[in-house]
Scaffold this active site. Sequence first.
Site, PDB file in Angstrom:
ATOM      1  N   CYS A  73       0.811  -1.226   0.000  1.00  0.00           N
ATOM      2  CA  CYS A  73       0.000   0.000   0.000  1.00  0.00           C
ATOM      3  C   CYS A  73       0.839   1.267   0.000  1.00  0.00           C
ATOM      4  O   CYS A  73       0.521   2.237  -0.698  1.00  0.00           O
ATOM      5  CB  CYS A  73      -0.949   0.013   1.190  1.00  0.00           C
ATOM      6  SG  CYS A  73      -0.155   0.160   2.815  1.00  0.00           S
ATOM      7  N   HIS A 111      -1.697   1.262   7.236  1.00  0.00           N
ATOM      8  CA  HIS A 111      -2.139   1.357   5.839  1.00  0.00           C
ATOM      9  C   HIS A 111      -2.104   2.818   5.402  1.00  0.00           C
ATOM     10  O   HIS A 111      -2.316   3.727   6.215  1.00  0.00           O
ATOM     11  CB  HIS A 111      -3.562   0.802   5.708  1.00  0.00           C
ATOM     12  CG  HIS A 111      -4.107   0.816   4.324  1.00  0.00           C
ATOM     13  ND1 HIS A 111      -3.518   0.159   3.275  1.00  0.00           N
ATOM     14  CD2 HIS A 111      -5.201   1.431   3.801  1.00  0.00           C
ATOM     15  CE1 HIS A 111      -4.218   0.359   2.172  1.00  0.00           C
ATOM     16  NE2 HIS A 111      -5.250   1.134   2.471  1.00  0.00           N
ATOM     17  N   ASP A 123      -7.962   4.224  -3.161  1.00  0.00           N
ATOM     18  CA  ASP A 123      -7.122   3.213  -2.519  1.00  0.00           C
ATOM     19  C   ASP A 123      -6.813   2.114  -3.528  1.00  0.00           C
ATOM     20  O   ASP A 123      -7.637   1.231  -3.761  1.00  0.00           O
ATOM     21  CB  ASP A 123      -7.823   2.646  -1.284  1.00  0.00           C
ATOM     22  CG  ASP A 123      -6.892   1.835  -0.400  1.00  0.00           C
ATOM     23  OD1 ASP A 123      -5.795   1.479  -0.865  1.00  0.00           O
ATOM     24  OD2 ASP A 123      -7.262   1.561   0.752  1.00  0.00           O
TER      25      ASP A 123
END
Length: 266
Positions: A73, A111, A123
Site C-alpha cells: 500500500c 495502511h 485506494d
Amino acid sequence: MEPLDPARTDAYLRRLGVARPARPTAGSLRELHLGHLRAVPFENLSIHLGEDLVLTRDAVFDKIVTAGRGGICYELNAGFAELLGALGHRVELLQARVYGKDGALGVPYDHLALRVDGRWLADVGFGDHTAYPLDLDEPGEQRDPAGVFLVRPAPDADADGDLEVLHDGVPVYRLETRPRALADFLTGAWWHCTSPESGFTKGPVCSRLTADGGRITLRDHTLITTAADGDRTEEELATEDEVRAAYRTWFGIVLDRLPVPLHPRP
C-alpha cells in the site's frame, strides 16, 4: 515537492493503459483508479527477495513504472498520489489501521490511503477492495463491483475524528482524517516488512484485478483465479519454472529467482 514531469507522467499513464485526461474530474479519477488496479499488482515480493522497500517518489516511480513491478500500500498509493497530483488533482495521504479477523486494530500507520480533491477516498493498495473511489460525502451505502461499502464516523470519534470503512457490513479499516507526509509511514512499512506478526512476511503474494472484474492471485506456489461472480479455482504449480512463468504471464514480472518466505507459516 515538484510534481512528476510530463515525460514521467506520460510513462505512468502508459503503464496503466489510460490516456491523459483533458482535465481532472471525478470520471477521470475513476478511470485511473480502475486502470491502476488492473495494471499494477499488489505484491510483497521485495520482502521475500531481500530487496529494500524505499519510500521516496523516485524509488516508487522506478519500481512501478520503470521496472514494471507492483508493491504494497505504501508504494502503490504513494505512486498513485504522485500521478494524480501531476494531473491536477489535490491529494492528501491518510493513515489507517486495518481490522484483523479478530476485530482488533493493527499497528499505527498500518495502511496508507488517499483523499482526493477533498471528497474521494482512493485506494489502489489494499488488494481485493473497491474498483472505484468512495465518496466521503455520501453517508449511505455505496455500491461497487467489489460489493457494498459504507464510510461512517467511527463509534467513538468526535466531529473531526476517525472514519470507518465497511465492506459488505464488515469494518475493514479505521481512517484518520488528518493529512500525513510519506515519511510518517516509514515505521509502519518497516514493521510490515520485518515483523513475524505481519501477514506480509509469512509468504509471497501477487494479485491484480482482471479486465472482466475477477482477480488473479499467486500465493506462494498456488495460482488462484476468482471470477467476477465469486467462483474460485486453485492450481498448485509443481515447479519453479511454472511459478516464474505465472509471474511473467499474469503480472508481467520477470524473476531470476523465486521469493523465499521471510517468516514462513508454521
